[in-house]
Design a protein around this motif. Structure first.
Motif, PDB file in Angstrom:
ATOM      1  N   MET A  84       0.832  -1.210   0.000  1.00  0.00           N
ATOM      2  CA  MET A  84       0.000   0.000   0.000  1.00  0.00           C
ATOM      3  C   MET A  84       0.866   1.259   0.000  1.00  0.00           C
ATOM      4  SD  MET A  84      -3.053  -0.866   2.614  1.00  0.00           S
ATOM      5  CE  MET A  84      -3.860  -2.447   2.599  1.00  0.00           C
ATOM      6  N   PHE A  85       1.924   1.227   0.756  1.00  0.00           N
ATOM      7  CA  PHE A  85       2.848   2.368   0.741  1.00  0.00           C
ATOM      8  C   PHE A  85       3.400   2.568  -0.664  1.00  0.00           C
ATOM      9  CE2 PHE A  85       3.237   2.325   5.449  1.00  0.00           C
ATOM     10  CZ  PHE A  85       3.204   3.689   5.667  1.00  0.00           C
ATOM     11  N   ILE A 102       8.815   8.750   4.030  1.00  0.00           N
ATOM     12  CA  ILE A 102       9.233   9.071   5.396  1.00  0.00           C
ATOM     13  C   ILE A 102       8.314   8.382   6.411  1.00  0.00           C
ATOM     14  CG2 ILE A 102       9.460  10.964   7.076  1.00  0.00           C
ATOM     15  CD1 ILE A 102      10.223  12.735   4.571  1.00  0.00           C
ATOM     16  N   GLN A 103       7.001   8.474   6.132  1.00  0.00           N
ATOM     17  CA  GLN A 103       6.023   7.818   7.011  1.00  0.00           C
ATOM     18  C   GLN A 103       6.266   6.311   7.075  1.00  0.00           C
ATOM     19  OE1 GLN A 103       1.987   8.660   5.812  1.00  0.00           O
ATOM     20  NE2 GLN A 103       1.150   7.158   7.250  1.00  0.00           N
ATOM     21  N   MET A 104       6.670   5.774   5.935  1.00  0.00           N
ATOM     22  CA  MET A 104       6.947   4.343   5.841  1.00  0.00           C
ATOM     23  C   MET A 104       8.136   3.952   6.717  1.00  0.00           C
ATOM     24  SD  MET A 104       7.788   2.670   2.214  1.00  0.00           S
ATOM     25  CE  MET A 104       8.520   1.074   2.076  1.00  0.00           C
ATOM     26  N   HIS A 113      12.545  -3.477  -3.576  1.00  0.00           N
ATOM     27  CA  HIS A 113      13.042  -3.102  -4.907  1.00  0.00           C
ATOM     28  C   HIS A 113      11.968  -2.450  -5.779  1.00  0.00           C
ATOM     29  CE1 HIS A 113      11.306  -7.042  -5.334  1.00  0.00           C
ATOM     30  NE2 HIS A 113      11.337  -6.935  -6.651  1.00  0.00           N
ATOM     31  N   PHE A 114      10.691  -2.421  -5.315  1.00  0.00           N
ATOM     32  CA  PHE A 114       9.664  -1.680  -6.046  1.00  0.00           C
ATOM     33  C   PHE A 114       9.593  -0.228  -5.581  1.00  0.00           C
ATOM     34  CE2 PHE A 114       7.807  -6.026  -6.397  1.00  0.00           C
ATOM     35  CZ  PHE A 114       7.834  -6.099  -7.777  1.00  0.00           C
ATOM     36  N   THR A 115       9.892  -0.021  -4.315  1.00  0.00           N
ATOM     37  CA  THR A 115       9.758   1.322  -3.726  1.00  0.00           C
ATOM     38  C   THR A 115      10.629   2.351  -4.444  1.00  0.00           C
ATOM     39  OG1 THR A 115       9.532   0.144  -1.634  1.00  0.00           O
ATOM     40  CG2 THR A 115       9.702   2.538  -1.522  1.00  0.00           C
ATOM     41  N   PHE A 116      11.905   1.989  -4.682  1.00  0.00           N
ATOM     42  CA  PHE A 116      12.834   2.991  -5.226  1.00  0.00           C
ATOM     43  C   PHE A 116      12.528   3.454  -6.654  1.00  0.00           C
ATOM     44  CE2 PHE A 116      15.357   1.677  -1.523  1.00  0.00           C
ATOM     45  CZ  PHE A 116      15.544   2.939  -0.981  1.00  0.00           C
ATOM     46  N   PRO A 117      12.156   2.582  -7.569  1.00  0.00           N
ATOM     47  CA  PRO A 117      11.791   3.116  -8.888  1.00  0.00           C
ATOM     48  C   PRO A 117      10.682   4.169  -8.812  1.00  0.00           C
ATOM     49  CG  PRO A 117      12.099   0.770  -9.028  1.00  0.00           C
ATOM     50  CD  PRO A 117      12.222   1.115  -7.572  1.00  0.00           C
ATOM     51  N   PHE A 118       9.658   3.923  -7.978  1.00  0.00           N
ATOM     52  CA  PHE A 118       8.569   4.905  -7.843  1.00  0.00           C
ATOM     53  C   PHE A 118       9.087   6.222  -7.264  1.00  0.00           C
ATOM     54  CE2 PHE A 118       5.853   0.914  -6.915  1.00  0.00           C
ATOM     55  CZ  PHE A 118       5.675   0.688  -8.266  1.00  0.00           C
ATOM     56  N   LEU A 119       9.914   6.101  -6.229  1.00  0.00           N
ATOM     57  CA  LEU A 119      10.437   7.299  -5.563  1.00  0.00           C
ATOM     58  C   LEU A 119      11.339   8.117  -6.481  1.00  0.00           C
ATOM     59  CD1 LEU A 119      11.488   6.146  -1.993  1.00  0.00           C
ATOM     60  CD2 LEU A 119       9.930   8.016  -2.552  1.00  0.00           C
ATOM     61  N   VAL A 150      16.286  -0.178 -10.574  1.00  0.00           N
ATOM     62  CA  VAL A 150      16.673   0.988  -9.779  1.00  0.00           C
ATOM     63  C   VAL A 150      17.780   1.767 -10.500  1.00  0.00           C
ATOM     64  CG1 VAL A 150      17.627   1.739  -7.573  1.00  0.00           C
ATOM     65  CG2 VAL A 150      15.997  -0.154  -7.638  1.00  0.00           C
ATOM     66  N   VAL A 151      18.753   1.057 -11.013  1.00  0.00           N
ATOM     67  CA  VAL A 151      19.858   1.686 -11.741  1.00  0.00           C
ATOM     68  C   VAL A 151      19.325   2.513 -12.914  1.00  0.00           C
ATOM     69  CG1 VAL A 151      21.814   1.171 -13.270  1.00  0.00           C
ATOM     70  CG2 VAL A 151      21.609   0.015 -11.054  1.00  0.00           C
ATOM     71  N   ASN A 152      18.402   1.937 -13.673  1.00  0.00           N
ATOM     72  CA  ASN A 152      17.867   2.655 -14.827  1.00  0.00           C
ATOM     73  C   ASN A 152      17.090   3.898 -14.422  1.00  0.00           C
ATOM     74  OD1 ASN A 152      19.033   0.793 -16.470  1.00  0.00           O
ATOM     75  ND2 ASN A 152      17.174  -0.414 -16.753  1.00  0.00           N
ATOM     76  N   CYS A 153      16.386   3.799 -13.305  1.00  0.00           N
ATOM     77  CA  CYS A 153      15.673   4.987 -12.820  1.00  0.00           C
ATOM     78  C   CYS A 153      16.655   6.074 -12.408  1.00  0.00           C
ATOM     79  CB  CYS A 153      14.786   4.626 -11.636  1.00  0.00           C
ATOM     80  SG  CYS A 153      13.314   3.756 -12.145  1.00  0.00           S
TER      81      CYS A 153
END
Length: 523
Positions: A84-85, A102-104, A113-119, A150-153
DNA sequence: CTAGGGTTAG
């Protein structure tokens, strides 16, 4: 008690994929009804997390998301999951993405490994290298430094921010994991910051190329100015040409003003039996608009209707613009009124079209209608409105719109707005007021603006002021033939043939080359 | 569940 229909949907939602969840409802209100049914039934508690997550996906990521509702769903979850985050980070505006992150971290949930591409994607959208670098160090600390997504992002983020050195550094340091996407991102990055030749070197060094890499290089050339021929060379060399390659080339032609080529290529595509995608159609329509080619534009419109392509927002807007520019205001209005969903560009195209064709009053009333229905408007809306007032001699209304823009919408006037105002006053014969206006402007007057004033002087017979301004303008741009014509026209209108001859001699002696088709305001 | 190319207004 749940109806059988709702119960079936509920069961399906628990197991469906993210992509399927995006098709679960047609609108947010349908989702809300569904949500109300299951919360009142009490059945949802068993699989609370699964269901909330799926509802969250639809409200946050669908084509017309409702982020407030997503936030409500999120807030009501007893302990939001990592998934959800991630969904909230993925959906929210750049600044809020960071707040969810930050809340997370505060809730002791570790990013995956999904969080960082979005961020990181949110940083490249907001060109925020400061946060981008901080996230980069988090990535390294948490051990995601060699995750190829992540690298590509990261490469993409640094490229977007104009930090090609950093982008390349990431690429080199991660050379063991980079793939065709990483290479393509770098090619896009270099051509985007004006270094097409370096982009081409990388393109040539790629170990593997796919359709996207070819299209990226074509677009890079097309947008770099003076390289459209190289784009075409590549287009002709592509081993496997897809619909996107065609649209890349057609839009390249259209955007650099080679409109005939754009339309020819579009016709060639259709002739080969290839179904044009939305991008190709929009580019071709835009080319017709630039050429003021009504017949060709109507042919495209009929092609769109034949294929029963729904009047998509972008296609519709392009058609409204085309019909407006080609002088067919009835057709522009017909398409405009037929569009169920409109955005700022749609409204702006319609207003500009009305203004261009001398329908100042209608442009104004459309502008008021925008305000009534609460449609978003921007600085460009006012360029259309002011131009409409100017062409139709609506001095009072134009002044009022200018005030509304500044006071009610807090839009800082740009050079174009000042130009419209000077034109408005000048055409109405209020030359002195126009001059006072120029004096009070916080920006340096554009030569075209002086030109508009000189013209106004000629029309309203103010020879003395016209001569003064005209001479000033000639010295300001001594190599611009149009400026001499303005001065000549002043003298001709005043029947001062000797002075007219002096100007003509000046043109001859200074070797000023005529540049055809210079409009007064554009140059 | 994640990354690269492709479209509209002045």
């Amino acid at each position: 008690m749940l109806s059988a229909h709702i119960a079936r949907k509920l069961a399906w939602l628990q197991h469906c994929t993210v992509t399927q969840a995006l098709t679960a409802f047609t609108t947010i209100s349908e989702l809300k009804q569904f949500h109300a049914h299951i919360t009142t039934s009490g059945l949802h508690h068993h699989h609370h997390h699964f269901i909330t997550a799926k509802l969250l996906i639809f409200s946050a990521l669908s084509a017309s998301p409702d982020l407030n509702y997503a936030q409500t769903l999120f807030n009501h979850a007893p302990s939001p999951s990592l998934f959800m985050f991630n969904t909230m980070i993925r959906a929210e505006q750049p600044i809020n993405s960071l707040q969810f992150y930050i809340q997370m971290l505060r809730s002791s949930i570790s990013p995956d490994h999904f969080t960082f591409p979005f961020l990181i994607k949110s940083c490249s959208a907001s060109l925020d290298t400061v946060v981008g670098r901080q996230l980069h160090s988090h990535v390294l600390k948490l051990g995601f430094g060699f995750d190829v997504f992540v690298v590509n992002c990261l490469i993409d983020m640094y490229s977007h921010c104009g930090e090609m050195g950093c982008a390349r550094k990431v690429f080199v340091e991660c050379f063991d994991v980079v793939d065709v996407v990483s290479w393509t991102t770098l090619v896009t990055g270099y051509s985007g910051c004006g270094n097409v030749d370096l982009a081409r070197k990388f393109f040539d060094s790629m170990p593997v190329r796919n359709g996207v890499s070819w299209n990226a290089m074509i677009t890079g050339y097309a947008r770099s100015g003076f390289c459209i021929d190289k784009a075409r060379e590549l287009f002709d060399e592509i081993p496997e040409r897809n619909g996107e390659s065609w649209s890349a080339m057609i839009s390249g032609y259209s955007q650099c003003g080679m409109c005939v080529e754009a339309i020819c290529l579009f016709r060639e595509m259709v002739g080969l039996g290839i179904v044009p995608n939305v991008g190709a159609i929009v580019s071709a329509v835009s080319a017709c608009a630039q050429l003021r080619s009504l017949e060709e534009g109507m042919w495209l419109h009929s092609l769109i209707e034949e294929r029963e392509l729904k009047l998509n927002l972008t296609v519709g807007t392009a058609l409204v613009d085309m019909y407006g520019k080609c002088g067919s205001i009835e057709r522009a209005l017909f398409v405009f009124n037929d569009m169920p969903v409109k955005n700022v560009m749609t409204w702006n195209s319609m207003i500009a079209g009305l203004a261009l064709n001398g329908y100042g009053k209608q442009a104004l009333s459309l502008f008021w209608r925008m305000q009534i229905v609460g449609a978003p408007l921007n600085a460009i809306t006012f360029i259309g409105v002011l131009a409409g007032c100017s062409h139709s001699g609506l001095v009072y209304e134009g002044k009022r719109a200018f005030e509304v823009m500044i006071q009610e919408y807090q839009i800082e006037p740009q050079l174009e707005h000042y130009g419209c105002m000077v034109d408005l006053l000048g055409r109405a014969g209020l030359v002195q007021e126009a001059l006072d206006f120029v004096d009070k402007m916080p920006v340096k007057p554009h030569p075209g603006l002086w030109g508009a004033l000189v013209n106004a002087c000629r029309i309203h017979g103010d020879v003395k002021l016209g001569e003064e301004l005209g001479k000033h303008l000639v010295e300001l741009e001594p190599n611009h033939s149009g400026r001499y014509s303005l001065l000549s026209n002043i003298f001709a209108a005043a029947e001062r043939w000797d002075d007219l001859a002096t100007v003509r001699n000046l043109v001859k002696n200074r070797n000023v080359v005529k540049s055809p088709g210079n409009s007064i305001l554009k140059t």
